[in-house]
Design a protein around this motif. Structure first.
Motif, PDB file in Angstrom:
ATOM      1  N   ARG A  43      68.439  12.847 -73.978  1.00  2.81           N
ATOM      2  CA  ARG A  43      69.469  12.943 -73.318  1.00  2.81           C
ATOM      3  C   ARG A  43      70.156  11.698 -72.602  1.00  2.81           C
ATOM      4  N   PRO A  44      70.618  11.073 -73.200  1.00  2.00           N
ATOM      5  CA  PRO A  44      71.355   9.802 -73.139  1.00  2.00           C
ATOM      6  C   PRO A  44      72.050  10.244 -71.727  1.00  2.00           C
ATOM      7  N   ASP A  45      72.068  11.242 -70.893  1.00  2.35           N
ATOM      8  CA  ASP A  45      72.923  11.514 -69.551  1.00  2.35           C
ATOM      9  C   ASP A  45      71.319  10.955 -68.402  1.00  2.35           C
ATOM     10  N   LEU A  46      70.160  11.234 -69.334  1.00  6.52           N
ATOM     11  CA  LEU A  46      69.112  10.436 -67.859  1.00  6.52           C
ATOM     12  C   LEU A  46      69.206   8.900 -68.238  1.00  6.52           C
ATOM     13  N   LYS A  47      69.571   8.256 -66.866  1.00  8.24           N
ATOM     14  CA  LYS A  47      69.480   7.313 -66.615  1.00  8.24           C
ATOM     15  C   LYS A  47      68.379   6.798 -65.608  1.00  8.24           C
ATOM     16  N   TYR A  48      67.019   5.538 -65.977  1.00  9.65           N
ATOM     17  CA  TYR A  48      65.809   5.301 -65.484  1.00  9.65           C
ATOM     18  C   TYR A  48      65.568   4.115 -65.585  1.00  9.65           C
ATOM     19  N   SER A  49      64.495   3.635 -64.689  1.00  9.24           N
ATOM     20  CA  SER A  49      64.211   1.864 -65.214  1.00  9.24           C
ATOM     21  C   SER A  49      62.937   1.848 -64.118  1.00  9.24           C
ATOM     22  N   PHE A  50      62.475   0.554 -64.755  1.00  7.11           N
ATOM     23  CA  PHE A  50      60.856   1.044 -64.014  1.00  7.11           C
ATOM     24  C   PHE A  50      61.375   0.149 -63.081  1.00  7.11           C
ATOM     25  N   THR A  51      60.463  -0.129 -62.221  1.00  3.47           N
ATOM     26  CA  THR A  51      61.544  -0.925 -60.541  1.00  3.47           C
ATOM     27  C   THR A  51      60.784  -1.862 -60.590  1.00  3.47           C
ATOM     28  N   GLY A  52      59.159  -1.186 -60.352  1.00  3.27           N
ATOM     29  CA  GLY A  52      57.785  -1.693 -60.082  1.00  3.27           C
ATOM     30  C   GLY A  52      56.633  -1.367 -60.211  1.00  3.27           C
ATOM     31  N   CYS A  53      55.666  -2.523 -60.777  1.00  2.00           N
ATOM     32  CA  CYS A  53      54.655  -2.430 -61.182  1.00  2.00           C
ATOM     33  C   CYS A  53      53.554  -2.546 -59.790  1.00  2.00           C
ATOM     34  N   ASN A  90      64.036  17.109 -68.608  1.00  3.43           N
ATOM     35  CA  ASN A  90      62.840  15.929 -68.478  1.00  3.43           C
ATOM     36  C   ASN A  90      62.730  14.763 -69.115  1.00  3.43           C
ATOM     37  N   ILE A  91      61.847  13.390 -67.597  1.00  6.66           N
ATOM     38  CA  ILE A  91      61.603  12.553 -68.271  1.00  6.66           C
ATOM     39  C   ILE A  91      60.435  12.671 -68.393  1.00  6.66           C
ATOM     40  N   GLY A  92      59.795  11.366 -70.224  1.00  6.24           N
ATOM     41  CA  GLY A  92      58.416  11.535 -70.257  1.00  6.24           C
ATOM     42  C   GLY A  92      58.160  10.488 -71.306  1.00  6.24           C
ATOM     43  N   PHE A  93      56.974   9.756 -71.005  1.00  6.41           N
ATOM     44  CA  PHE A  93      56.785   8.790 -71.724  1.00  6.41           C
ATOM     45  C   PHE A  93      55.538   9.447 -72.091  1.00  6.41           C
ATOM     46  N   TYR A  94      55.163   8.275 -73.441  1.00  2.00           N
ATOM     47  CA  TYR A  94      53.382   8.311 -74.345  1.00  2.00           C
ATOM     48  C   TYR A  94      53.520   7.015 -74.201  1.00  2.00           C
ATOM     49  N   SER A  95      51.680   6.537 -74.344  1.00  2.00           N
ATOM     50  CA  SER A  95      51.493   5.166 -74.771  1.00  2.00           C
ATOM     51  C   SER A  95      50.609   5.351 -75.621  1.00  2.00           C
ATOM     52  N   TYR A  96      50.240   3.650 -76.256  1.00  2.00           N
ATOM     53  CA  TYR A  96      49.033   3.778 -76.921  1.00  2.00           C
ATOM     54  C   TYR A  96      48.211   2.792 -76.423  1.00  2.00           C
ATOM     55  N   TYR A  97      47.095   2.579 -76.862  1.00  2.00           N
ATOM     56  CA  TYR A  97      46.505   1.046 -76.134  1.00  2.00           C
ATOM     57  C   TYR A  97      45.545   0.949 -76.677  1.00  2.00           C
ATOM     58  N   TYR A  98      44.870  -0.513 -76.981  1.00  2.00           N
ATOM     59  CA  TYR A  98      44.128  -1.214 -77.446  1.00  2.00           C
ATOM     60  C   TYR A  98      42.679  -1.966 -76.698  1.00  2.00           C
ATOM     61  N   ALA A  99      41.554  -1.560 -76.820  1.00  2.00           N
ATOM     62  CA  ALA A  99      40.857  -2.648 -75.382  1.00  2.00           C
ATOM     63  C   ALA A  99      40.176  -2.999 -76.234  1.00  2.00           C
TER      64      ALA A  99
END
Length: 174
Positions: A82-92, A142-151
């Motif tokens: 969905r290229p029309d969905l525009k978003y960004s991470f602005t804080g953490c 819908n906006i969704g994400f996935y994550s991989y992690y290593y500890a």
């Protein structure tokens, strides 16, 4: 005449029973993963121009400290379609016992450093990313994400996991 197959089946059953009685049989352990990553959002829907707080909680289920974490976060395939969905991470922010502190960085790079040094056994760290949906973003997607992690742990072991999926946020028309 008895079949040799039945004799083998009987022997295997007897050996399995014997091992189970003496506790030597492999067991289906319900031990938790050494580290788990979970996600939550503060809202399931937003509108163009709105924000969503995406919280990531890393829990140390092992008896040793987590010394190092590397984590990525990327949009799901459906989100990228969905290229029309525009978003960004602005804080953490990192939640601490004394309040929230700013993270060391945001975006799909090394998010693991944001959890702070050393996660003791049985404890968790929560990092919250602010997802800003652009005012000119498309909607009804819908906006969704996935994550991989290593500890890495203080006993020199490591674990990796993923993909771990975030809850999807619906960008609704106002």
């Amino acid at each position: 005449m008895r079949s040799p197959l039945m004799r083998r089946f009987g022997l295997a059953t007897f050996l399995g029973l014997l091992l189970a009685v003496f506790g030597l049989a492999p067991s289906a352990s319900a031990d938790p993963a050494p580290a788990t990553l979970t996600f939550s959002t503060d809202t399931a829907t937003t509108t163009p121009g709105g924000t969503v707080q995406l919280s990531m909680t890393l829990t140390n289920n092992k008896t040793y400290d987590i010394w190092f974490v590397y984590q990525t976060i990327d949009p799901t395939w459906l989100t990228t379609q969905r290229p029309d969905l525009k978003y960004s991470f602005t804080g953490c922010t990192l939640a601490t016992a004394t309040g929230s502190t700013p993270c060391s960085g945001t975006g799909p790079a090394n998010l693991g450093g944001n959890y702070g040094a050393t996660v003791p056994p049985g404890q968790s760290r929560t990092v919250t990313l602010t997802l800003q949906v652009a005012a000119d973003s498309g909607c009804n997607g819908n906006i969704g994400f996935y994550s991989y992690y290593y500890a890495e742990f203080s006993d020199s072991t490591s674990v990796n996991g993923g993909p771990v999926y975030t809850p999807e946020t619906r960008v609704a028309c106002a």
